[in-house]
Design an enzyme around this catalytic site. Structure first.
Site, PDB file in Angstrom:
ATOM      1  CG  HIS A 218      -0.062   0.298   2.593  1.00  0.00           C
ATOM      2  ND1 HIS A 218       0.650  -0.835   3.021  1.00  0.00           N
ATOM      3  CD2 HIS A 218       0.147   1.222   3.347  1.00  0.00           C
ATOM      4  CE1 HIS A 218       1.064  -0.395   4.254  1.00  0.00           C
ATOM      5  NE2 HIS A 218       1.184   0.936   4.385  1.00  0.00           N
ATOM      6  CG  ASP A 220       1.640   4.850   4.967  1.00  0.00           C
ATOM      7  OD1 ASP A 220       1.146   3.794   4.663  1.00  0.00           O
ATOM      8  OD2 ASP A 220       2.857   5.019   5.602  1.00  0.00           O
ATOM      9  CG  HIS A 275       5.136   0.941   2.748  1.00  0.00           C
ATOM     10  ND1 HIS A 275       4.678   2.242   2.167  1.00  0.00           N
ATOM     11  CD2 HIS A 275       4.605   0.870   3.919  1.00  0.00           C
ATOM     12  CE1 HIS A 275       3.723   2.601   3.033  1.00  0.00           C
ATOM     13  NE2 HIS A 275       3.682   2.106   4.247  1.00  0.00           N
ATOM     14  NE  ARG A 286       8.496  -4.607  10.607  1.00  0.00           N
ATOM     15  CZ  ARG A 286       9.325  -3.795  10.493  1.00  0.00           C
ATOM     16  NH1 ARG A 286      10.658  -4.125  10.576  1.00  0.00           N
ATOM     17  NH2 ARG A 286       9.187  -2.484   9.636  1.00  0.00           N
TER      18      ARG A 286
END
Ligand SMILES: C=C1C[C@]23C[C@@]1(O)CC[C@H]2[C@@]12CC[C@H](O)[C@@](C)(C(=O)O1)[C@H]2[C@@H]3C(=O)O
Ligand SMILES: O=C(O)CCC(=O)C(=O)O
Ligand SMILES: [Fe+2]
Length: 345
Positions: A218, A220, A275, A286
């Site tokens: 996607h 942002d 990204h 993570r």
């Protein structure tokens, strides 16, 4: 000074490909004219860069990480009480309102002090500490975002260097803050994976048994995103020439993403970076924290005359109207297309 960290490139689709790539790295303690020129170049070439000597105190980052880790370590039933993340709160596996899924849990918050303190009770047994720690972190990354936007304006030779930063420092700004937590991912045959990691040319997309999509691809929608993660890898960016590039994690530094609104504000001179997060063989989870810098809902997004905008690619739009479209679409959709100016020559 630019520091280049080589990393492998992965072309979309099946083919493995390696080449040297260094994440553009901007030292904010450098001379302003150098830093501003380098930021503009990175925004043009990748829509993505890393900043070092950013001025955010280590303690502020560490305290935020601890609060978030404490929350994620709680029993599911307890975390559930802080949900759903529609639009703000705790979420797990579902992203947005339109059926997107990811292998993660997360906290999504409005980034203004008042809403933070109101929500803190859902996230901690010590709400006043949670809200002050979150507020310190958000204030520090907001300041960092403003510094970066001022350098961009200088790099573009715009006289009013607050032309972009004032959009996000406005008291009605619609910025938000997100903490993502991706569980560890261990594949049955991890010798294979270790091999691929060591050879530094693993191919992620076609083999779901060796990788897992944590957060699908996607862009942002906001102006700028400032990300900090722990030392677990997974983030990848998509380059203009069609490669997925793994970004080596760096817990001490911040990564900056150009968002869709910045693309419109610069009349396409900068492009928002696609990204995703793909998890590969890690015993450790993570954790990433993102500050999404957005203007007020009624702020107009339109390239200023100082940008060469004789042919405006996009119709001017209000951030609130754009946001409404964004939230009606899927994660991977290109929303700026809805605001293209068809009258341009
Ligand atoms: C599927 C969606 C999730 C998202 C809203 C959307 O409809 C499309 C954009 C998504 C995104 C990506 C960046 C940020 O993480 C986010 C908070 C945002 O502003 O846009 C998310 C939205 C979300 O998770 O609600
Ligand atoms: O978790 C990450 O590292 C990135 C997540 C992301 O891109 C997002 O939340 O918009
Ligand atoms: Fe993102």
């Amino acid at each position: 000074m630019v520091v280049a960290t080589p990393s492998p490139l992965i072309r979309r689709g099946n083919k493995k490909k390696t080449a040297a790539f260094g994440v553009p790295t901007i030292d904010l303690s450098d001379d302003k004219s150098i830093a501003s020129e380098m930021i503009v170049k990175a925004c043009e070439d990748y829509g993505f860069f890393k900043v070092i000597n950013h001025g955010v105190p280590k303690k502020v980052i560490a305290r935020m990480e601890r609060e978030a880790a404490d929350f994620f370590s709680r029993p599911v039933s307890e975390k559930g009480r802080a949900g759903p993340a529609a639009p703000f709160g705790y979420g797990s596996k579902n992203i947005g309102f339109n059926g997107d899924k990811g292998d993660l849990e997360y906290i999504l918050l409005e980034a203004n002090t008042l809403s933070l303190s109101q929500r803190a009770k859902n996230f901690s047994n010590d709400p006043s500490t949670f809200s002050s720690v979150t507020n310190d972190y958000v204030s520090a990354v907001r300041k960092l975002s403003c510094d970066i936007l001022e350098l961009v304006a200088e790099g573009l030779w715009i006289e009013d260097n607050s032309i972009f930063s004032k959009l996000i420092s406005n008291s009605h700004n619609d910025s938000c803050f997100r903490v993502n937590h991706y569980p560890p991912f261990i594949t049955p045959n991890n010798d294979d994976n270790q091999d691929e990691l060591n050879n530094n040319h693993w191919d992620l997309s076609p083999n779901p048994s060796k990788s897992r999509v944590g957060f699908g691809e996607h862009t942002d929608p906001q102006i700028l995103t400032v990300l900090r993660s722990n030392d677990v890898s997974g983030l990848q960016i998509y380059t203009h020439d069609g490669f997925w590039i793994p970004v080596p994690p760096d817990p001490n530094e911040f990564f900056v993403f150009v968002g869709d609104s910045f693309q419109a504000l610069t009349n396409g001179r900068f492009t928002s970076v696609r990204h995703r997060v793909v998890s590969i063989n890690s015993w450790k989870s993570r954790m990433s924290m993102m500050y999404f810098a957005a203007p007020a809902l009624d702020a107009w997004i339109s390239a200023p005359p100082q940008i060469n905008n004789i042919n405006n690619i996009y119709k001017p739009f209000k951030w609130g109207d754009f946001k409404q479209i964004v939230y009606s679409l899927r994660l991977a959709d290109s929303r700026l297309d809805y605001f293209k100016n068809h009258t341009q020559s």
